[in-house]
Enzyme design. Structure first.
Site, PDB file in Angstrom:
ATOM      1  N   SER A   8       0.834  -1.199   0.000  1.00  0.00           N
ATOM      2  CA  SER A   8       0.000   0.000   0.000  1.00  0.00           C
ATOM      3  C   SER A   8       0.870   1.250   0.000  1.00  0.00           C
ATOM      4  O   SER A   8       1.873   1.322   0.719  1.00  0.00           O
ATOM      5  CB  SER A   8      -0.899  -0.038   1.250  1.00  0.00           C
ATOM      6  N   GLU A  48      -0.569  -7.068  -4.896  1.00  0.00           N
ATOM      7  CA  GLU A  48       0.374  -7.825  -5.727  1.00  0.00           C
ATOM      8  C   GLU A  48       1.773  -7.224  -5.704  1.00  0.00           C
ATOM      9  O   GLU A  48       1.979  -6.043  -5.994  1.00  0.00           O
ATOM     10  CB  GLU A  48      -0.122  -7.896  -7.175  1.00  0.00           C
ATOM     11  N   LYS A  72      -2.433 -14.358 -10.416  1.00  0.00           N
ATOM     12  CA  LYS A  72      -3.341 -14.746 -11.491  1.00  0.00           C
ATOM     13  C   LYS A  72      -4.220 -15.880 -11.014  1.00  0.00           C
ATOM     14  O   LYS A  72      -3.719 -16.912 -10.539  1.00  0.00           O
ATOM     15  CB  LYS A  72      -2.559 -15.192 -12.735  1.00  0.00           C
TER      16      LYS A  72
END
Length: 596
Positions: free
Chosen positions: A183, A199, A215
């Site tokens: 973040s 991610e 994914k």
């Protein structure tokens, strides 16, 4: 003493550290700002960033998706509408502010408490039209069938408006909606970036490189059992595993450009991560970088991350350029930090909002493979945007109890449910403050029948109110809602909060009706807008299963525990064969009902 005006916040997981370790720092006024507006300026900027870090300074910033041609001229993108890369350089890191909803430059904690700032409120557009979305999926499937590519990451932009509060307050709400991960908040001159990406793009300590592509997606379940079932299905899905391994293979190839021979490894494949609204599948790809590798070399090898392009990368980005009408900007680029000494960690800038004044934008996307369907991808797109919906308007957690002659009815069950909701939404619940508030309320209402409204806000503040309550009717009339309840699987149905517009829109409006019976898009009965329901069929009382999308009402919980009702999947047509109907909640108990 005042706190310096903030330029950046970073709250990153430490992927090569111990479990739970985080880098959480604030940054004030920068020593200088580095900006690249043309492709030829991007690599020199990254070289300068590395030099600044090796000289003992902190560098925070981003590289936009449209910077891709700076690393490979074959990668096609739209013309950028902002900097291709932007970094601020700092001589030191500050402590994380206790309340990052406060505007830059506010004074110390004592003064802040006296000057509360308004929480953020945002309004978002509906997103892409369904017809156009389906047409794009069909075009991608045609390209895959023709052998042009085997995966495309297709995205669409949401636009919105900040109606109340600051961009920093919105970032705080986004962090609560999507906690953990990687973040960052950047005040980058004309625009502010509010990223709550789950991610990791890459983590590089100067020797070891870790890339963790994300994914594979599944929605979270309405019950622990359904949630685990969705996770198991994701892990077993041939389509989702294929989507993941395609990108792993692409990244292995990308990493080999800067890796020592035979050092590229995949130590972890198909790992599930639980986010608030979706399950995501990740894999780890590692390598040892060759001596002399620079930060610019790492970006040249890896950027943009294959998880947000598709594969092969050149063909995938060509099709993205044809299908997506506007540049992605910082979204799908990388936001990160280079620490003193050169340790670099960057996210893949998904779940990232760009604010320019009051205007907001946010991209949402998913990977399309040959097994994808337009309906499935549309639903995934909706689930992924749920973090925006949660953060777009402040809300409180809510419990409604009956207080009868100084006794709170079903108190322990209500407080347990409040704790579950607090855990889900990341709200702090101070048990001592809660107890004191309830005790004070009970002491001031020793007699009579009262409806107690118990509230918990995002800052952990508890409020308890009592309202005079009339006796429950002997029988009520319920009507079947005239259309499916679209919010049935929302977390704002599974947990009781003050955000109730979806219920208010579905409430029975005709005179004489007590409530509406709701049903989901599969024709399954769920609940009423103010309580649960039970049907008597073949002599047995049944109540809709939580998996159909409804609140786990306390009254319902007690009836199930005592064996008066049993869970079942009930359909709209079951109303016609039911020999009994009841409305039930903790406030009013069990009330016989009839169908209008």
């Amino acid at each position: 003493m005042t706190t310096p005006a903030l330029t950046a916040l970073i709250d990153f997981s430490q992927p090569q550290g111990g479990a739970g370790q985080r880098l959480r720092c604030a940054f004030g006024a920068p020593l200088r700002v580095l900006q690249a507006d043309a492709p030829a300026q991007v690599k020199p900027l990254l070289e300068q960033v590395q030099a600044e870090a090796q000289a003992g300074r902190w560098c925070l910033g981003y590289v936009a998706y449209e910077a891709a041609p700076a690393f490979d001229a074959a990668l096609r993108v739209h013309a950028a509408t902002g900097p291709l890369a932007w970094f601020a350089v700092f001589d030191r890191a500050l402590d994380w502010p206790l309340d990052c909803e406060l505007p830059p430059g506010t004074a110390d904690t004592a003064q802040r408490a006296q000057e509360p700032q308004p929480p953020a409120k945002a309004r978002w557009g509906a997103g892409p039209e369904r017809v156009a979305f389906t047409r794009d999926i069909e075009a991608i499937q045609s390209a895959i069938a023709a052998g042009d590519c085997y995966q495309i990451n297709h995205t669409a932009q949401l636009t919105g408006e900040l109606l109340q509060g600051s961009a920093l307050a919105l970032y705080a709400a986004l962090r609560r909606a999507q906690p953990g991960g990687y973040s960052a908040w950047l005040d980058a001159c004309e625009r502010q970036l509010l990223s709550v990406s789950p991610e990791l793009f890459f983590d590089w300590d100067g020797k070891r490189l870790l890339v963790r592509p994300m994914k594979g997606t599944a929605v979270r379940g309405a019950t622990p059992e359904q949630d685990q079932s969705h996770a198991d299905a994701l892990l077993a899905s041939a389509k989702e595993r294929a989507e993941n391994v395609m990108i792993v293979d692409l990244i292995r190839n990308d990493l080999s450009r800067v890796a020592l021979p035979h050092s590229v490894k995949v130590p972890r494949l198909f790992h599930l991560e639980a986010l608030p609204t979706v399950w995501q599948m990740t894999s780890d790809v590692t390598a040892d970088s060759r001596p002399g590798t620079t930060l610019a070399d790492v970006f040249t090898a890896l950027f943009p991350c294959g998880s947000i392009t598709g594969a092969p990368k050149v063909q995938a980005m060509r099709l993205i350029h044809e299908l997506e009408p506007v540049p992605r900007g910082a979204y799908c680029g990388a936001i990160g930090v280079v620490q003193p000494g050169g340790h670099a960690t960057f996210n893949v800038a998904i779940r990232t909002v760009t604010a320019q004044g009051q205007a907001l934008s946010c991209g949402i996307g998913s990977g399309i493979t040959s097994g994808a369907t337009a309906e499935g991808e549309w639903q995934e797109w909706r689930h992924k945007r749920a973090f925006l919906d949660r953060a777009s308007e402040p809300f409180e957690l809510l419990e409604t109890l009956a207080l009868a002659d100084g006794v709170l009815r079903n108190e322990s069950e209500h407080l347990a449910r409040l704790q579950r909701a607090a855990n889900h939404f990341g709200y702090a619940l101070d048990q001592m403050a809660l107890r004191a508030s309830l005790d004070q309320l009970v002491a001031s209402h020793p007699q009579g029948l009262w409806r107690v409204r118990l509230l918990l806000d995002a800052q952990g503040r508890v409020q308890a109110q009592a309202f005079a309550m009339e006796a429950s009717p002997a029988e009520v009339t319920l009507a079947l809602a005239d259309q499916p309840f679209e919010a049935a699987q929302s977390e704002f149905v599974r947990y009781k909060t003050t955000r109730r517009a979806h219920y208010e829109a579905a409430a029975a409006a005709q005179p004489g009706l007590f409530d509406a019976i709701l049903w989901n898009g599969q024709g399954e009965l769920t609940e009423c807008t103010r309580g649960n329901i039970a049907l008597q069929i073949d002599g047995e009382w049944l109540t809709p299963a939580l998996s159909c999308g409804l609140l786990d009402g306390v009254g319902r919980e007690i009836e199930l525990r005592e064996g008066r009702v049993r869970e079942a999947v009930l359909r709209v047509e079951d109303l016609q064969r039911a020999t009994g109907l009841a409305f039930l909640n903790s406030l009013r108990g069990w009330i016989p009902a009839r169908l209008a």
